[in-house]
Design an enzyme around this catalytic site. Structure first.
Site, PDB file in Angstrom:
ATOM      1  N   HIS A   1       0.832  -1.206   0.000  1.00  0.00           N
ATOM      2  CA  HIS A   1       0.000   0.000   0.000  1.00  0.00           C
ATOM      3  C   HIS A   1       0.864   1.253   0.000  1.00  0.00           C
ATOM      4  O   HIS A   1       1.819   1.344   0.764  1.00  0.00           O
ATOM      5  CB  HIS A   1      -0.909   0.008   1.237  1.00  0.00           C
ATOM      6  CG  HIS A   1      -2.112  -0.873   1.099  1.00  0.00           C
ATOM      7  ND1 HIS A   1      -3.191  -0.805   1.937  1.00  0.00           N
ATOM      8  CD2 HIS A   1      -2.411  -1.839   0.188  1.00  0.00           C
ATOM      9  CE1 HIS A   1      -4.109  -1.691   1.561  1.00  0.00           C
ATOM     10  NE2 HIS A   1      -3.646  -2.340   0.516  1.00  0.00           N
TER      11      HIS A   1
ATOM     12  N   TYR B   1      -9.239   5.328   8.022  1.00  0.00           N
ATOM     13  CA  TYR B   1      -9.329   5.670   9.450  1.00  0.00           C
ATOM     14  C   TYR B   1     -10.357   6.786   9.575  1.00  0.00           C
ATOM     15  O   TYR B   1     -10.162   7.859   9.010  1.00  0.00           O
ATOM     16  CB  TYR B   1      -7.977   6.169   9.980  1.00  0.00           C
ATOM     17  CG  TYR B   1      -6.923   5.091  10.098  1.00  0.00           C
ATOM     18  CD1 TYR B   1      -6.167   4.709   9.001  1.00  0.00           C
ATOM     19  CD2 TYR B   1      -6.679   4.474  11.317  1.00  0.00           C
ATOM     20  CE1 TYR B   1      -5.192   3.726   9.117  1.00  0.00           C
ATOM     21  CE2 TYR B   1      -5.708   3.489  11.449  1.00  0.00           C
ATOM     22  CZ  TYR B   1      -4.972   3.120  10.339  1.00  0.00           C
ATOM     23  OH  TYR B   1      -4.013   2.144  10.452  1.00  0.00           O
TER      24      TYR B   1
ATOM     25  N   PRO C   1      -3.750  -0.348  18.877  1.00  0.00           N
ATOM     26  CA  PRO C   1      -3.495  -0.778  17.495  1.00  0.00           C
ATOM     27  C   PRO C   1      -3.688   0.309  16.440  1.00  0.00           C
ATOM     28  O   PRO C   1      -3.506   0.051  15.259  1.00  0.00           O
ATOM     29  CB  PRO C   1      -4.512  -1.917  17.298  1.00  0.00           C
ATOM     30  CG  PRO C   1      -5.548  -1.705  18.336  1.00  0.00           C
ATOM     31  CD  PRO C   1      -4.916  -0.988  19.478  1.00  0.00           C
TER      32      PRO C   1
ATOM     33  N   LYS D   1       1.235  -0.727  15.053  1.00  0.00           N
ATOM     34  CA  LYS D   1       2.642  -0.767  15.443  1.00  0.00           C
ATOM     35  C   LYS D   1       3.072  -1.991  16.258  1.00  0.00           C
ATOM     36  O   LYS D   1       4.274  -2.251  16.356  1.00  0.00           O
ATOM     37  CB  LYS D   1       2.976   0.484  16.281  1.00  0.00           C
ATOM     38  CG  LYS D   1       2.964   1.765  15.512  1.00  0.00           C
ATOM     39  CD  LYS D   1       4.251   1.927  14.717  1.00  0.00           C
ATOM     40  CE  LYS D   1       4.168   3.044  13.718  1.00  0.00           C
ATOM     41  NZ  LYS D   1       3.717   2.659  12.392  1.00  0.00           N
TER      42      LYS D   1
ATOM     43  N   TYR E   1       3.836   6.387  10.219  1.00  0.00           N
ATOM     44  CA  TYR E   1       2.988   5.256   9.844  1.00  0.00           C
ATOM     45  C   TYR E   1       3.788   4.171   9.127  1.00  0.00           C
ATOM     46  O   TYR E   1       3.608   2.978   9.394  1.00  0.00           O
ATOM     47  CB  TYR E   1       1.819   5.740   8.956  1.00  0.00           C
ATOM     48  CG  TYR E   1       0.753   4.688   8.817  1.00  0.00           C
ATOM     49  CD1 TYR E   1      -0.277   4.584   9.743  1.00  0.00           C
ATOM     50  CD2 TYR E   1       0.798   3.760   7.780  1.00  0.00           C
ATOM     51  CE1 TYR E   1      -1.233   3.589   9.654  1.00  0.00           C
ATOM     52  CE2 TYR E   1      -0.160   2.761   7.674  1.00  0.00           C
ATOM     53  CZ  TYR E   1      -1.173   2.688   8.610  1.00  0.00           C
ATOM     54  OH  TYR E   1      -2.114   1.691   8.520  1.00  0.00           O
TER      55      TYR E   1
HETATM   56  C1  LIG Z   1      -6.752  -7.943  19.056  1.00  0.00           C
HETATM   57  C2  LIG Z   1      -5.365  -7.492  18.648  1.00  0.00           C
HETATM   58  C3  LIG Z   1      -5.192  -6.792  17.449  1.00  0.00           C
HETATM   59  C4  LIG Z   1      -3.922  -6.390  17.058  1.00  0.00           C
HETATM   60  N1  LIG Z   1      -3.767  -5.691  15.885  1.00  0.00           N
HETATM   61  C5  LIG Z   1      -2.529  -5.318  15.510  1.00  0.00           C
HETATM   62  C6  LIG Z   1      -2.305  -4.616  14.287  1.00  0.00           C
HETATM   63  O1  LIG Z   1      -3.224  -4.319  13.533  1.00  0.00           O
HETATM   64  N2  LIG Z   1      -1.032  -4.278  13.957  1.00  0.00           N
HETATM   65  C7  LIG Z   1       0.040  -4.619  14.751  1.00  0.00           C
HETATM   66  O2  LIG Z   1       1.197  -4.330  14.399  1.00  0.00           O
HETATM   67  N3  LIG Z   1      -0.151  -5.266  15.905  1.00  0.00           N
HETATM   68  C8  LIG Z   1      -1.391  -5.623  16.295  1.00  0.00           C
HETATM   69  N4  LIG Z   1      -1.553  -6.299  17.446  1.00  0.00           N
HETATM   70  C9  LIG Z   1      -0.393  -6.576  18.234  1.00  0.00           C
HETATM   71  C10 LIG Z   1       0.347  -7.789  17.696  1.00  0.00           C
HETATM   72  O3  LIG Z   1      -0.530  -8.844  17.481  1.00  0.00           O
HETATM   73  C11 LIG Z   1       1.409  -8.145  18.718  1.00  0.00           C
HETATM   74  O4  LIG Z   1       2.272  -7.032  18.847  1.00  0.00           O
HETATM   75  C12 LIG Z   1       2.205  -9.368  18.329  1.00  0.00           C
HETATM   76  O5  LIG Z   1       1.419 -10.523  18.393  1.00  0.00           O
HETATM   77  C13 LIG Z   1       3.405  -9.516  19.275  1.00  0.00           C
HETATM   78  O6  LIG Z   1       4.010 -10.752  19.076  1.00  0.00           O
HETATM   79  P1  LIG Z   1       4.727 -11.474  20.295  1.00  0.00           P
HETATM   80  O7  LIG Z   1       5.271 -12.726  19.698  1.00  0.00           O
HETATM   81  O8  LIG Z   1       5.626 -10.524  20.967  1.00  0.00           O
HETATM   82  O9  LIG Z   1       3.570 -11.789  21.332  1.00  0.00           O
HETATM   83  P2  LIG Z   1       2.316 -12.764  21.185  1.00  0.00           P
HETATM   84  O10 LIG Z   1       1.798 -12.760  19.796  1.00  0.00           O
HETATM   85  O11 LIG Z   1       1.395 -12.423  22.285  1.00  0.00           O
HETATM   86  O12 LIG Z   1       2.926 -14.209  21.421  1.00  0.00           O
HETATM   87  C14 LIG Z   1       3.294 -14.646  22.707  1.00  0.00           C
HETATM   88  C15 LIG Z   1       3.294 -16.157  22.724  1.00  0.00           C
HETATM   89  O13 LIG Z   1       3.725 -16.584  24.003  1.00  0.00           O
HETATM   90  C16 LIG Z   1       2.874 -17.611  24.466  1.00  0.00           C
HETATM   91  N5  LIG Z   1       2.885 -17.580  25.931  1.00  0.00           N
HETATM   92  C17 LIG Z   1       2.313 -16.669  26.742  1.00  0.00           C
HETATM   93  N6  LIG Z   1       2.566 -16.955  28.025  1.00  0.00           N
HETATM   94  C18 LIG Z   1       3.315 -18.063  28.021  1.00  0.00           C
HETATM   95  C19 LIG Z   1       3.900 -18.852  29.052  1.00  0.00           C
HETATM   96  N7  LIG Z   1       3.729 -18.521  30.332  1.00  0.00           N
HETATM   97  N8  LIG Z   1       4.609 -19.935  28.714  1.00  0.00           N
HETATM   98  C20 LIG Z   1       4.789 -20.272  27.411  1.00  0.00           C
HETATM   99  N9  LIG Z   1       4.258 -19.565  26.381  1.00  0.00           N
HETATM  100  C21 LIG Z   1       3.537 -18.468  26.696  1.00  0.00           C
HETATM  101  C22 LIG Z   1       1.515 -17.289  23.881  1.00  0.00           C
HETATM  102  O14 LIG Z   1       0.686 -18.445  23.776  1.00  0.00           O
HETATM  103  C23 LIG Z   1       1.909 -16.750  22.499  1.00  0.00           C
HETATM  104  O15 LIG Z   1       1.963 -17.748  21.524  1.00  0.00           O
HETATM  105  C24 LIG Z   1      -2.810  -6.698  17.872  1.00  0.00           C
HETATM  106  C25 LIG Z   1      -2.989  -7.400  19.073  1.00  0.00           C
HETATM  107  C26 LIG Z   1      -4.246  -7.803  19.469  1.00  0.00           C
HETATM  108  C27 LIG Z   1      -4.414  -8.552  20.775  1.00  0.00           C
END
Ligand SMILES: Cc1cc2nc3c(=O)[nH]c(=O)nc-3n(C[C@H](O)[C@H](O)[C@H](O)COP(=O)(O)OP(=O)(O)OC[C@H]3O[C@@H](n4cnc5c(N)ncnc54)[C@H](O)[C@@H]3O)c2cc1C
Length: 395
Positions: free
Chosen positions: A72, A202, A294, A298, A385
């Site tokens: 985009h 938006y 969100p 980011k 952005y």
């Molecule tokens: C509803 C929603 C919408 C979003 N929309 C956007 C968006 O549009 N754009 C954007 O950039 N970001 C968005 N985000 C944020 C984005 O999804 C996260 O920043 C991203 O998933 C971060 O990845 P991560 O691997 O750090 O954490 P997570 O994806 O949370 O992964 C963490 C992992 O650790 C595991 N875990 C947790 N606790 C334990 C434990 N005690 N022991 C073992 N494993 C564990 C979990 O099961 C999971 O698989 C959104 C988040 C949500 C909740």
């Protein structure tokens, strides 16, 4: 059991970090609380910045993303019916963002990780407990199939999201947490319908914020701002479609294609940062260390810079015996995190209703007028952005 890097969490941060390390010959074990299907099914991020795109390519998992992701060049901002396009590429020397769902990205990462000889994944790891990281003897205790295990490692990467075990294991007097919880949430709906427009919209409307996003040419992701007391069962699909159409300018509302929800959920909005991100031999990565609303897309893109900095630092440690980059990880990662926290907060503040008095809306309108009438204002939005660059001096 011993490994070089013990990773808690098999979300995007843990998977991509493991892959970047593996390609440099570094072994890791990922302890994930759920099974693969559960992790892959979570409907979350959808917009990738250049930094995350490059990281996927570097981790050699970018082929499908490059084939199927939608690039985009711009976004659309609307305010009570007025429609303005921000030319992201034109204002940033050609930078674009890519639509590619976190579900797809996670699938690509698992395909690579599960056939990678340097990476072991333990699914359904119970009660993971990081230990000894402040004393220089890091280990992970966990349960699996009714047995208790101990994984001794050189380093621990806490990639286990906001509710994980890694941050919780840090003594309270060693960590500072900054948090703002917003007085509303986002009700999101995913549908197998063509997006209403070929770029994201938006919308700041007097009924509240709305966002028209997408996952592909045939799959739409829409959101409306709702109160924190709203319940999912009070939002049948028809009510959602009526509400989002009301919050859009007529030209978009009229051509919106509706359909049954594949997924519907309410997410609270918060800004959160933990400082520092290193505690002896434990590092926090991604959502384990920070959360943003969100609005600026980011969250995942911030996790990307953490993965980049930490993988670079660990590779320098194992290949060159250097620990200077590990020492700089927290400070360097936090600088970009705070910049994104600021932008996400600001973008939220100019696009949502906070329930304030009449002056709130007039000020939002004045700011919108100013930004849209100024090349500097539009460039500020565009630069943030598409994502701020990673620190090039970190090597
Ligand atoms: C509803 C929603 C919408 C979003 N929309 C956007 C968006 O549009 N754009 C954007 O950039 N970001 C968005 N985000 C944020 C984005 O999804 C996260 O920043 C991203 O998933 C971060 O990845 P991560 O691997 O750090 O954490 P997570 O994806 O949370 O992964 C963490 C992992 O650790 C595991 N875990 C947790 N606790 C334990 C434990 N005690 N022991 C073992 N494993 C564990 C979990 O099961 C999971 O698989 C959104 C988040 C949500 C909740």
């Amino acid at each position: 059991m011993h490994t070089q890097v013990g990773i808690i969490g098999g979300g995007p941060s843990g998977l991509c970090l493991a892959r970047l390390l593996s390609l440099a010959g570094i072994e890791s074990v990922i302890l994930e609380r759920h099974d693969r299907a559960h992790v892959e099914a979570r409907i979350r991020a959808g917009i990738l910045e250049q930094g995350m795109i490059e990281l996927m390519r570097r981790a050699r998992v970018g082929d499908r993303m490059d084939r199927e992701g939608l690039l985009h060049d711009g976004i659309v901002l609307t305010f009570d019916g007025r429609v303005e396009r921000v030319d992201l590429a034109g204002l940033t020397g050609g930078k674009q963002v890519m639509v590619y769902g976190q579900t797809e990205l996670t699938r690509d990462l698992y395909d690579a990780v599960l056939s990678d000889a340097n990476i072991t994944v333990v699914f359904e790891a119970r009660d993971v407990q990081p230990e000894g990281f402040l004393e220089g003897r890091p280990a992970l205790e966990f349960g699996k199939d009714g047995q208790q295990h101990r994984l001794v490692c050189d380093w621990i990467a806490g990639c286990d999201g906001y509710h994980g075990a890694s941050r919780a294991a840090v003594p309270r007097d060693r960590i500072t947490e900054f948090e703002r919880v917003y007085p509303f949430g986002w009700l999101g709906l995913l549908a197998e319908t063509p997006p209403v427009h070929d770029e994201l919209i938006y919308s700041n409307h007097e009924r509240g914020f709305a966002l028209c996003s997408m996952r592909s040419h045939t799959r739409s992701r829409y959101y409306v701002q709702v109160g924190l007391d709203e319940k999912l069962e009070d939002w049948p699909d028809d009510r959602f479609w009526d509400e989002i159409r009301r919050r859009l300018p007529e030209r978009f509302a009229a051509k919106m294609v509706t359909g049954p929800a594949i997924e519907k959920s309410i997410a609270p909005l918060r800004s959160f940062v933990a400082e520092p991100l290193r505690f002896g031999k434990l590092f926090l990565v991604g959502d384990a260390g920070h959360i943003v609303p969100p609005t600026g897309a980011k969250g995942l893109n911030l996790a990307a810079s953490d993965m980049y900095y930490l993988s670079t630092a660990l590779i320098a440690f194992y290949q060159q015996g250097r620990s200077d980059l590990l020492d700089r990880y927290s400070e360097t990662a936090l600088r970009r995190i705070w910049a994104a926290v600021r932008f996400s907060w600001w973008f939220t503040s100019i696009s949502h209703r906070f329930g304030g008095d009449a002056i709130e809306r007039r000020i939002q309108l004045a700011e919108f007028d100013y930004l849209m009438g100024s090349t500097a204002g539009r460039t500020t939005i565009a630069e943030n952005y598409v994502g701020l660059a990673f620190d090039a001096s970190f090597r």
